[in-house]
Design an enzyme around this catalytic site. Structure first.
Site, PDB file in Angstrom:
ATOM      1  N   ARG A 209      30.509  36.926  44.955  1.00 47.48           N
ATOM      2  CA  ARG A 209      31.744  36.281  44.518  1.00 47.48           C
ATOM      3  C   ARG A 209      32.834  36.629  45.527  1.00 47.48           C
ATOM      4  NH1 ARG A 209      33.749  39.531  40.137  1.00 47.48           N
ATOM      5  NH2 ARG A 209      35.349  40.219  41.614  1.00 47.48           N
TER       6      ARG A 209
ATOM      7  N   HIS B 216      37.632  38.112  40.252  1.00 45.28           N
ATOM      8  CA  HIS B 216      36.959  37.644  39.035  1.00 45.28           C
ATOM      9  C   HIS B 216      37.652  36.405  38.472  1.00 45.28           C
ATOM     10  CE1 HIS B 216      34.874  37.757  35.214  1.00 45.28           C
ATOM     11  NE2 HIS B 216      36.034  37.835  34.577  1.00 45.28           N
TER      12      HIS B 216
ATOM     13  N   TYR C  50      38.527  47.581  43.417  1.00 48.04           N
ATOM     14  CA  TYR C  50      37.170  48.080  43.198  1.00 48.04           C
ATOM     15  C   TYR C  50      36.170  47.696  44.292  1.00 48.04           C
ATOM     16  CZ  TYR C  50      36.802  43.348  41.151  1.00 48.04           C
ATOM     17  OH  TYR C  50      36.851  41.991  40.927  1.00 48.04           O
TER      18      TYR C  50
END
Length: 366
Positions: free
Chosen positions: A263, A267, A276
């Site tokens: 990805r 998100h 992260y």
């Protein structure tokens, strides 16, 4: 070799993800058991990927402009999104997640209807029965067991149809996913579970979700044959999914496919992915871009030239312009739709709430 060993060998995925095309777009030694998809299917996949990426960029921009409440981008996963759709027939069913808008566009659904959920309107803007596409599922993995039920229903009706359930790596940690695998195996249902392993469940990396050597191995315990594939190699994904769908359609039962992809964007627009994951990791995956890889491969085979590339991007720009124009128009909202389709016969509480809303709206107008 014992019968038990033969059975297990028939369920095991390839030790390494199936691949036809390297990151630089050059051909690699094709794996045994899989055929290169027809040239026209690959060209159609390329055109769909170009449109899909432009749609994804446009939807992201609409979110920043306040025209969408939220948008989960699938940039970097276009090979999975498009191949999943092209492996199916028109009469087959697709059970998508909230991140699979590009797949729905590739399926031919109205893009504005696809974005209805993400706009904050109806839960589903299109007709599932007419399109044979279930509503985009936000709760993780619940669509997988629905997909098994649909597959079994189609089989009992005698329809020559297959169901494909999209799911992310995070969804494989949910109980519904495991129940769906078990249910599908016992029923021998014609369903393909397609896991898009993009390495993160929001901020949780795969290593903190599963200790399995690959998510594809999760099918073994349920008696489901499985495969893993390079999810950024459109040629490989289309070949593997086509084989899985063919297996299900011809009575082979369920099949599990894990696609290793990434990805590229956060998100959703509400996420800060830099908290992260490192930028070096993102840059590494940028070099494995599925669209650039497919374009280089097709050019190398003489199937694609500069004119065809320009034409594909022109079509994509025109598509995005139409989406932008329609999404910039304010939708007509009927607040009383809150009470429609809840019960066939409205309850006393619903009637009371509807009357209260009517009174408040009347007071506001006065």
């Amino acid at each position: 070799m014992s019968t038990r060993t033969q059975v297990v060998d028939g369920l095991l995925p390839s030790p390494e993800p199936v691949r036809f095309v390297a990151e630089n777009g050059t051909e690699v030694e094709p794996p045994a058991g899989y055929a290169v998809p027809e040239d026209e299917r690959l060209l159609e996949a390329y055109r769909q990927m170009v449109v899909g990426r432009r749609f994804d960029r446009q939807a992201t921009a609409l979110t920043k402009q306040g025209r969408l409440a939220v948008y989960p981008s699938s940039r970097g996963q276009e090979a999975c999104q498009v191949a999943g759709v092209l492996a199916l027939r028109a009469g087959d069913w697709l059970f998508p997640t909230y991140r699979d808008s590009v797949a729905l566009v590739a399926r031919g659904l109205d893009p504005v209807e696809v974005l209805t959920l993400l706009r904050g309107g109806w839960h589903c803007g299109y007709d599932p029965a007419a399109t044979r596409v279930a509503p985009q599922c936000t709760p993780l993995a619940t669509q997988t067991i629905h997909a098994v039920g649909m597959a079994e229903a189609l089989r009992r009706k005698g329809e020559d149809a297959v169901v494909m359930a999209f799911i992310g790596d995070g969804g494989t940690s949910e109980g519904d996913f495991h129940e769906a695998l078990n249910y599908a195996a016992v029923l021998h249902a014609p369903v393909v579970f397609f896991v898009q392993n993009n390495k993160y469940a929001i901020s949780v990396p795969l290593a903190k979700q599963s200790a399995a050597p690959a998510l594809a191995y999760k099918g073994i315990g349920y008696g489901i044959p499985s495969e893993q594939v390079d999810g950024n190699d459109l040629v490989a994904v289309l070949a593997v999914l086509s084989a899985a769908v063919r297996n299900a359609r011809t009575g082979g039962g369920p099949f599990l496919v894990e696609a290793h992809t990434y990805r590229m964007d956060p998100h959703t627009n509400a996420d800060d992915a830099s908290r992260y994951r490192e930028s070096e990791e993102v840059e590494q995956w940028e070099s494995a871009d599925p669209l650039a890889r497919l374009e280089t491969y097709l050019r190398g085979r003489g199937l694609l030239d500069a004119e065809a590339v320009e034409s594909a991007h022109k079509v994509a720009e025109e598509f995005a312009a139409r989406v932008r124009e329609r999404m910039n128009a304010d939708p007509a909202a009927d607040p009383f739709e809150l009470f429609d389709h809840v019960f066939a016969e409205p309850t006393p509480q619903l009637r009371e709430q509807r009357a209260l809303l009517a009174a408040e709206l009347t007071a506001t107008e006065d």
